[in-house]
Design an enzyme around this catalytic site. Structure first.
Site, PDB file in Angstrom:
ATOM      1  N   GLY A  12      24.736  36.715  40.141  1.00 15.38           N
ATOM      2  CA  GLY A  12      25.845  35.778  40.042  1.00 15.38           C
ATOM      3  C   GLY A  12      26.687  35.916  38.796  1.00 15.38           C
ATOM      4  O   GLY A  12      27.273  34.937  38.333  1.00 15.38           O
ATOM      5  N   LEU A  87      26.361  39.655  56.697  1.00 12.57           N
ATOM      6  CA  LEU A  87      27.628  39.743  57.431  1.00 12.57           C
ATOM      7  C   LEU A  87      28.063  38.320  57.795  1.00 12.57           C
ATOM      8  O   LEU A  87      27.218  37.489  58.142  1.00 12.57           O
ATOM      9  CB  LEU A  87      27.355  40.552  58.712  1.00 12.57           C
ATOM     10  N   ASN A 102      36.247  38.772  49.569  1.00 16.09           N
ATOM     11  CA  ASN A 102      35.038  39.450  49.107  1.00 16.09           C
ATOM     12  C   ASN A 102      35.448  40.448  48.038  1.00 16.09           C
ATOM     13  O   ASN A 102      36.580  40.946  48.031  1.00 16.09           O
ATOM     14  CB  ASN A 102      34.372  40.191  50.278  1.00 16.09           C
ATOM     15  N   HIS A 104      34.300  44.135  46.427  1.00 12.71           N
ATOM     16  CA  HIS A 104      33.435  45.283  46.692  1.00 12.71           C
ATOM     17  C   HIS A 104      33.523  46.225  45.493  1.00 12.71           C
ATOM     18  O   HIS A 104      34.640  46.502  45.010  1.00 12.71           O
ATOM     19  CB  HIS A 104      33.863  45.995  47.986  1.00 12.71           C
TER      20      HIS A 104
HETATM   21  C1  GRF Z   1      29.104  42.970  42.529  1.00 12.73           C
HETATM   22  O1  GRF Z   1      28.943  44.344  42.259  1.00 12.73           O
HETATM   23  C2  GRF Z   1      30.112  42.806  43.623  1.00 12.73           C
HETATM   24  O2  GRF Z   1      31.116  43.801  43.623  1.00 12.73           O
HETATM   25  C3  GRF Z   1      29.274  42.942  44.852  1.00 12.73           C
HETATM   26  O3  GRF Z   1      28.038  42.324  44.546  1.00 12.73           O
HETATM   27  C4  GRF Z   1      27.841  42.374  43.133  1.00 12.73           C
HETATM   28  C5  GRF Z   1      27.596  40.985  42.647  1.00 12.73           C
HETATM   29  O4  GRF Z   1      27.165  41.062  41.341  1.00 12.73           O
HETATM   30  N1  GRF Z   1      29.895  42.312  45.982  1.00 12.73           N
HETATM   31  P1  GRF Z   1      26.853  39.672  40.564  1.00 12.73           P
HETATM   32  O5  GRF Z   1      25.722  38.991  41.271  1.00 12.73           O
HETATM   33  O6  GRF Z   1      28.112  38.852  40.585  1.00 12.73           O
HETATM   34  O7  GRF Z   1      26.491  40.128  39.155  1.00 12.73           O
END
Ligand code: GRF
Length: 196
Positions: A12, A87, A102, A104
């Site tokens: 998080g 999903l 989202n 990525h």
């Molecule tokens: C991040 O790399 C984001 O791009 C991906 O999941 C990860 C979440 O990391 N969707 P965090 O839990 O916010 O540190």
């Protein structure tokens, strides 16, 4: 007023950045943190900020619309996926069309799709010998990482960068951009007044 729910499965760090960014914001409020893992550190972080948290089971998430009811009861009008590994089911994609995003950790459409998350992404980027990587923030639809892209930022990758170095560079971009992109989108929510 934009009322945001953050969905996260893990650490998080993005959720924390977003919560901190909007803490003093009168128009944009993080009202809820949802996780599919009762042990996810993101839930303790929500507690620390006094934000309501919710754990969802696979059965309830996919076979009922209880979560959608809970979101509506809290006037949630924007959903942020910040490391949420499941999903999103059709009923939720439909209910939050163009109001669910989202992030990525790669430059989609490359290095996306089922199984492409966390270090899997950065190992694949390294193995391919890419000279750049980066982030993609996109709307969410029923398939992993295929919604229309909203924002991308890139970072150079040098040949001696290990996957962990790539992960660090990409995470810096995430923390630098995600909250600001959300702020822009949530601001448009206000203008378009698309809140039912
Ligand atoms: C991040 O790399 C984001 O791009 C991906 O999941 C990860 C979440 O990391 N969707 P965090 O839990 O916010 O540190």
């Amino acid at each position: 007023m934009a009322n945001i729910a953050i969905f996260a499965s893990g650490t998080g760090t993005n959720a924390r950045k977003i919560i901190e960014y909007f803490k003093e914001n009168a128009n944009i409020h993080v009202a809820l943190v949802v996780s599919n893992k009762a042990t996810a550190p993101v839930l303790d972080m929500a507690d620390a900020f006094g934000i309501e948290k919710m754990v969802i089971s696979r059965q309830r998430f996919y076979e009922t619309e209880e979560l959608l009811q809970a979101l509506k009861q809290r006037d949630i009008n924007f959903i942020v996926l910040a490391g949420f590994l499941w999903l999103i089911p059709e009923y939720l994609v439909r209910a939050y069309d163009k109001r669910m995003v989202n992030i990525h950790p790669a430059l989609l459409p490359k290095y996306g799709g089922k199984g492409m998350y966390g270090m899997h992404v950065h190992r694949a980027v390294k193995a391919a010998g890419e000279a750049v990587s980066g982030i993609t923030i996109h709307y969410v639809d029923e398939r992993y990482d295929e919604g229309s892209a909203i924002f991308q930022a890139s970072c150079p990758i040098s040949p001696d960068d290990e996957p962990e170095d790539i992960a660090r560079k990409v995470q810096q971009l995430e923390h630098q951009h995600f909250a600001r992109v959300i702020e822009k989108l949530a601001g448009q929510l206000e203008e378009n007044n698309t809140i039912e």
